[in-house]
Motif scaffolding. Structure first.
Motif, short mmCIF file in Angstrom:
data_model
loop_
_atom_site.label_atom_id
_atom_site.label_comp_id
_atom_site.label_asym_id
_atom_site.label_seq_id
_atom_site.Cartn_x
_atom_site.Cartn_y
_atom_site.Cartn_z
N GLY A 118 0.80 -1.22 0.00
CA GLY A 118 0.00 0.00 0.00
C GLY A 118 0.83 1.26 0.00
N HIS A 119 0.25 2.33 -0.52
CA HIS A 119 0.86 3.67 -0.52
C HIS A 119 2.23 3.70 -1.19
N GLY A 120 2.40 2.91 -2.25
CA GLY A 120 3.64 2.94 -3.01
C GLY A 120 4.76 2.10 -2.44
N SER A 121 4.47 1.30 -1.43
CA SER A 121 5.51 0.48 -0.79
C SER A 121 5.50 -0.95 -1.32
N GLY A 144 -8.54 -6.44 5.64
CA GLY A 144 -7.37 -5.92 4.96
C GLY A 144 -7.71 -5.01 3.81
N ASP A 145 -6.66 -4.39 3.25
CA ASP A 145 -6.87 -3.45 2.15
C ASP A 145 -5.80 -3.54 1.05
N SER A 146 -4.68 -4.21 1.33
CA SER A 146 -3.56 -4.19 0.38
C SER A 146 -3.13 -5.59 -0.04
N GLY A 147 -2.20 -5.63 -1.00
CA GLY A 147 -1.76 -6.90 -1.56
C GLY A 147 -1.20 -7.86 -0.54
N ASN A 148 -0.56 -7.33 0.51
CA ASN A 148 0.01 -8.22 1.51
C ASN A 148 -1.03 -8.81 2.47
N ASP A 149 -2.30 -8.46 2.25
CA ASP A 149 -3.39 -9.05 3.05
C ASP A 149 -4.08 -10.21 2.33
N ASN A 180 -12.03 1.03 0.65
CA ASN A 180 -10.88 1.71 0.05
C ASN A 180 -9.80 0.73 -0.41
N ALA A 181 -10.09 -0.57 -0.35
CA ALA A 181 -9.09 -1.58 -0.70
C ALA A 181 -8.80 -1.62 -2.19
N ALA A 182 -7.62 -2.13 -2.52
CA ALA A 182 -7.27 -2.37 -3.92
C ALA A 182 -8.19 -3.44 -4.49
N GLU A 183 -8.45 -3.39 -5.79
CA GLU A 183 -9.41 -4.30 -6.42
C GLU A 183 -9.06 -5.77 -6.22
N PRO A 184 -7.78 -6.18 -6.36
CA PRO A 184 -7.47 -7.60 -6.12
C PRO A 184 -7.80 -8.05 -4.70
N VAL A 185 -7.72 -7.12 -3.75
CA VAL A 185 -8.05 -7.45 -2.36
C VAL A 185 -9.55 -7.67 -2.22
N LYS A 186 -10.33 -6.83 -2.87
CA LYS A 186 -11.79 -7.00 -2.84
C LYS A 186 -12.19 -8.33 -3.46
N GLN A 187 -11.49 -8.73 -4.50
CA GLN A 187 -11.79 -10.01 -5.16
C GLN A 187 -11.42 -11.20 -4.27
N ALA A 188 -10.40 -11.01 -3.42
CA ALA A 188 -9.96 -12.10 -2.55
C ALA A 188 -10.86 -12.27 -1.33
N ALA A 189 -11.54 -11.20 -0.94
CA ALA A 189 -12.37 -11.24 0.27
C ALA A 189 -13.78 -11.72 -0.03
N LYS A 190 -14.44 -12.26 0.97
CA LYS A 190 -15.83 -12.71 0.82
C LYS A 190 -16.81 -11.57 1.08
N TYR A 191 -16.38 -10.60 1.89
CA TYR A 191 -17.28 -9.51 2.28
C TYR A 191 -16.60 -8.16 2.10
N LEU A 192 -17.43 -7.14 2.02
CA LEU A 192 -16.94 -5.76 1.89
C LEU A 192 -17.49 -4.96 3.06
N THR A 193 -16.65 -4.12 3.65
CA THR A 193 -17.12 -3.24 4.73
C THR A 193 -16.79 -1.79 4.37
N ALA A 194 -17.21 -0.87 5.22
CA ALA A 194 -16.99 0.55 4.96
C ALA A 194 -15.49 0.87 4.96
N SER A 195 -15.14 2.07 4.55
CA SER A 195 -13.73 2.45 4.43
C SER A 195 -13.07 2.61 5.80
N ASN A 196 -11.75 2.71 5.79
CA ASN A 196 -11.02 2.91 7.05
C ASN A 196 -11.35 4.25 7.70
N ASN A 197 -11.81 5.23 6.92
CA ASN A 197 -12.19 6.52 7.48
C ASN A 197 -13.64 6.54 7.98
N GLU A 198 -14.32 5.41 7.84
CA GLU A 198 -15.71 5.29 8.32
C GLU A 198 -15.83 4.18 9.36
#
Length: 267
Positions: A180-183, A215-220, A235-253
Motif C-alpha cells: 500500500g501507498h507505493g511500498s 485488509g486493504d492491500s496486496g500483503n493481506d 478503500n481496498a485495492a481491487e485484487p483485495v476485494k476479489q480475494a475477500a468474501k465480504y466488503l465493509t466501509a472504508s477505514n475513514n468510516e
C-alpha cells in the motif's frame, strides 16, 4: 459457528488516514471480545514496537503478526522469528545497488530497522512513523541483527512494472508484495500474514471457520483467502476485494469496527 479470532491489518484498514482509530468504540468492542473469549490479533507489515504503541492498555494481552508474518508474538511470548540467509540479503541488496535505490530502502530486523546514511532527513522521519526503532548505518552489509524483511517506497504508477522486475530478479529467494501507498515489501517465502494467523490458530485450537480478518492491500490477500470471514475495506485495492468474501466501509468510516459489531451480534 461462533467467531473466536479477529485479525486486523493496520494502515488503510484499522487506522484511518490520520493514523488513529475510534478508541472509545473499539474499547467497548474489545471488552465484549474478552467476555466471549475472542482473540484479537494485529496483523501488519509494520514493526512490532510500532504496532504495540497503538494499544498501550492491552499490548501485553493481545497477539501481533508483525513484519508481514516474520515476527509472531502472543502476549509478549515469541512464537516465530523468521530469518533471511546472508546469501538472500546480499542478493536483494545487489538489486537495490544496481537501481541506485539505497536512499529509499529499509532493512527490517528483529531489534531495529535500518536506513542508509544517504537517505534524506525527510525519508528518515517518515520512516520513523512506522519503525519506532530505526538506525542510520554506513553499510547494510554486516548488520548484526536477525533480518526478516526489506521494504522500499516508489511512485504508485511504477509499482506494477517494478513488482514484475523484482519477482523476476529475486523472486526465487524473497516474495515481493505491495503493502500500500507505493511500498513494496520483500518477505521470506512462506512467511506472510496467513502463516502467522495459522500459527496462532494452532496455538489456540481455533479453526478457519471461527476466524475473521480485515485488509486493504496486496500483503493481506493470503490472510483473506485463508479465513472464513474475510473483509476488504471499501478503500481496498481491487485484487483485495476479489480475494475477500465480504466488503465493509472504508477505514475513514470505522469499517472494521462496524463489521466487528455485526460479528459480535451474530454471536
Amino acid at each position: 459457528m461462533p467467531i473466536r479470532l479477529i485479525a486486523v491489518d493496520m494502515d488503510g484498514t484499522f487506522l484511518n488516514s490520520r493514523k488513529s482509530y475510534n478508541k472509545e468504540r473499539f474499547d467497548k468492542l474489545y471488552q465484549r471480545m474478552v467476555e466471549k473469549d475472542i482473540r484479537f490479533v494485529v496483523a501488519s507489515g509494520n514493526q512490532y514496537y510500532q504496532l504495540r504503541s497503538f494499544f498501550p492498555e492491552i499490548q501485553n494481552d493481545i497477539a501481533f503478526v508483525a513484519e508481514n508474518g516474520a515476527y509472531v508474538v502472543d502476549r509478549n511470548k515469541e512464537l516465530s522469528v523468521g530469518e533471511m540467509s546472508a546469501e538472500t540479503i546480499e542478493k536483494v541488496l545487489k538489486i537495490f545497488r544496481d537501481l541506485n535505490a539505497y536512499p529509499q530502502l529499509v532493512v527490517c530486523g528483529k531489534n531495529s530497522a535500518y536506513v542508509d546514511l544517504s537517505a534524506s532527513d525527510y525519508f528518515y522521519e517518515k520512516t520513523r512513523e512506522y519503525y519506532h526503532r530505526l538506525k542510520r548505518v554506513a553499510s547494510f552489509s554486516g548488520i548484526e541483527d536477525t533480518i526478516f524483511k526489506f521494504t522500499a517506497n516508489f511512485q504508485e504508477a511504477e509499482l506494477p512494472e517494478l513488482l514484475e522486475h523484482f519477482r523476476k530478479e529475486v523472486g526465487d529467494v524473497v516474495s515481493p508484495v505491495s503493502s500500500g501507498h507505493g511500498s513494496i515489501d520483500f518477505i521470506i517465502p512462506g512467511l506472510h500474514k496467513a502463516s502467522g494467523i495459522q500459527l496462532l490458530q494452532k496455538e489456540w485450537h481455533i479453526s478457519d471457520e471461527e476466524t475473521a480478518a480485515f485488509g486493504d492491500s496486496g500483503n493481506d490477500i493470503e490472510m483473506l483467502q485463508h479465513v472464513a470471514y474475510s473483509f476488504a475495506m471499501a478503500n481496498a485495492a481491487e485484487p483485495v476485494k476479489q480475494a475477500a468474501k465480504y466488503l465493509t466501509a472504508s477505514n475513514n468510516e470505522d469499517g472494521v469496527l462496524v463489521a466487528m459489531e455485526r460479528l459480535l451480534e451474530m454471536e
